[in-house]
Design an enzyme around this catalytic site. Structure first.
Site, PDB file in Angstrom:
ATOM      1  N   LYS A 135       0.813  -1.221   0.000  1.00  0.00           N
ATOM      2  CA  LYS A 135       0.000   0.000   0.000  1.00  0.00           C
ATOM      3  C   LYS A 135       0.849   1.275   0.000  1.00  0.00           C
ATOM      4  O   LYS A 135       0.405   2.321  -0.458  1.00  0.00           O
ATOM      5  CB  LYS A 135      -0.940   0.017   1.209  1.00  0.00           C
ATOM      6  CG  LYS A 135      -2.105  -0.963   1.141  1.00  0.00           C
ATOM      7  CD  LYS A 135      -3.202  -0.495   0.217  1.00  0.00           C
ATOM      8  CE  LYS A 135      -4.561  -1.140   0.427  1.00  0.00           C
ATOM      9  NZ  LYS A 135      -4.604  -2.564   0.649  1.00  0.00           N
TER      10      LYS A 135
ATOM     11  N   SER B 133       1.110  -9.797  -0.714  1.00  0.00           N
ATOM     12  CA  SER B 133       0.791  -8.371  -0.671  1.00  0.00           C
ATOM     13  C   SER B 133       1.114  -7.682   0.653  1.00  0.00           C
ATOM     14  O   SER B 133       1.279  -6.468   0.695  1.00  0.00           O
ATOM     15  CB  SER B 133      -0.688  -8.179  -1.010  1.00  0.00           C
ATOM     16  OG  SER B 133      -1.487  -9.059  -0.240  1.00  0.00           O
TER      17      SER B 133
HETATM   18  C1  LIG Z   1      -5.287  -3.606   0.363  1.00  0.00           C
HETATM   19  C2  LIG Z   1      -4.722  -4.972   0.338  1.00  0.00           C
HETATM   20  C3  LIG Z   1      -5.044  -5.908  -0.684  1.00  0.00           C
HETATM   21  C4  LIG Z   1      -6.032  -5.599  -1.770  1.00  0.00           C
HETATM   22  O1  LIG Z   1      -5.666  -4.524  -2.578  1.00  0.00           O
HETATM   23  P1  LIG Z   1      -6.761  -3.751  -3.460  1.00  0.00           P
HETATM   24  O2  LIG Z   1      -6.009  -2.694  -4.148  1.00  0.00           O
HETATM   25  O3  LIG Z   1      -7.801  -3.224  -2.514  1.00  0.00           O
HETATM   26  O4  LIG Z   1      -7.339  -4.785  -4.387  1.00  0.00           O
HETATM   27  C5  LIG Z   1      -4.409  -7.128  -0.662  1.00  0.00           C
HETATM   28  N1  LIG Z   1      -3.548  -7.466   0.303  1.00  0.00           N
HETATM   29  C6  LIG Z   1      -3.207  -6.621   1.294  1.00  0.00           C
HETATM   30  C7  LIG Z   1      -2.238  -7.066   2.314  1.00  0.00           C
HETATM   31  C8  LIG Z   1      -3.782  -5.345   1.347  1.00  0.00           C
HETATM   32  O5  LIG Z   1      -3.449  -4.499   2.337  1.00  0.00           O
END
Ligand SMILES: *Cc1c(COP(=O)(O)O)cnc(C)c1O
Length: 320
Positions: free
Chosen positions: A51, A301
């Site tokens: 993010k 992510s």
């Molecule tokens: C926000 C987030 C997502 C999803 O991302 P989007 O852009 O909302 O699709 C996935 N994994 C983590 C760890 C996140 O913080």
């Protein structure tokens, strides 16, 4: 619609803030699923999730446009990222969180000098509050995914994947509001459209799946999935058309499959990730993906998981 040029500009804009995260490999994982797997380690990113890429791009641009402060409406990774980058750039950030926000998450925001405001229980209450606070303080509200700068920032992962993994066949990406995957699609489909990009959602947070099926943005009731980064009610107005245009597939995974993948990643690859990351790995680990012999990237992510909750995220029976 975001372009490759927007993503390249974002990369130049944020390179002094974000890590170019490594891709990790595991022969155990490769043997287990019959593919060559590359784990894009965004759990090792600044603030513990990707993010920061979008947030750094958006907040830097906001400051250039004269913003004296920024606000966000998220107790999770986006809130932390906005607080971090604002602090680094020397402007105040106000993060609006739900009344019942987790103590650990609030502490993380405060550790970056973010000012925490509690408001309501739903994002429908928090977003207007965050917008109002921005208006009152010569500030700019930074949304979590439905914004051109956010999409472009997340897309820098796509540029890195193509550079780090020669002859890449396929990428698995977790899908919440769709900022992450639409950024990655923007970069990859412009540079190497043969690379397939597959989204993954929890079965109980299948808003993007339903929206794609119906051909229009469709909202779902609140989900209780353990993948708390993916609990968004609906895809974004800006992100959804990018998915409709470019996405190669969207898979749904069960809570049991998410837990199994989380355990596999921790036990076998020694990576502490949050459940939203395990969602992207789940189709490979469960076999649901039905791919063999490919070079596959999985976007891990984020890694912000409350260790006290972790035991509850593991499968009831041990993986064998
Ligand atoms: C926000 C987030 C997502 C999803 O991302 P989007 O852009 O909302 O699709 C996935 N994994 C983590 C760890 C996140 O913080």
């Amino acid at each position: 619609m975001a372009s490759l040029e927007d993503v390249r500009r974002a990369q130049a804009n944020i390179h002094d803030i974000v890590h170019k995260t490594p891709v990790l490999t595991s022969s155990l994982l490769d043997e287990y699923c019959g593919n060559q797997v590359f784990l894009k380690a965004e759990h090792l990113q600044k603030t513990g999730s990707f993010k920061i890429r979008g947030a750094a791009n958006a907040v830097k641009n906001a400051v250039r446009e004269g913003a004296a402060s920024v606000t966000a409406a998220s107790s999770g990774n986006h809130g932390q990222a906005v607080a971090y980058i604002a602090n680094r750039l020397g402007i105040p950030a106000t993060i609006v969180v739900p009344e019942d926000a987790n103590r650990a998450k609030v502490a993380a925001i405060e550790a970056y000098n973010g000012h925490v405001v509690y408001c309501g229980m739903t994002s429908a209450e928090r977003i207007p509050k965050a917008r109002q606070l921005a208006d009152e303080n010569n500030g700019i509200y930074i949304p979590p995914y439905d914004h051109a700068d956010i999409i472009a920032g997340q897309g820098t992962i796509g540029l890195e994947l193509l550079e780090q993994i020669p002859e890449l066949d396929l990428v698995f990406v977790p899908v919440g509001g769709g900022g992450l995957i639409s950024g990655i699609l923007t970069a990859i489909k412009a540079l190497n459209p043969q690379v397939k990009v597959i989204g993954v959602e929890p079965e109980s947070a299948n808003d993007t799946y339903l929206s794609l099926q119906r051909g229009e943005i469709t909202a779902i009731p609140p989900s209780a999935t353990i993948a708390d980064g993916l609990r968004t009610a609906q895809p974004g107005d800006m992100t959804f058309p990018i998915l409709q245009k470019h996405l190669d597939g969207l898979l749904l995974v069960t809570e049991a499959e998410i837990k199994e993948a989380l355990q596999f990643l921790m036990e076998r690859t020694k990576q502490i990730v949050e459940p939203s990351s395990a969602v992207a790995a789940a189709p490979l680990i469960s076999g649901k993906a039905e791919v063999k012999g490919k070079r596959v990237a999985v976007v891990l992510s984020g890694g912000n998981v409350d260790l006290h909750q972790l035991a509850g995220f593991l499968p009831d029976k041990l993986h064998v």
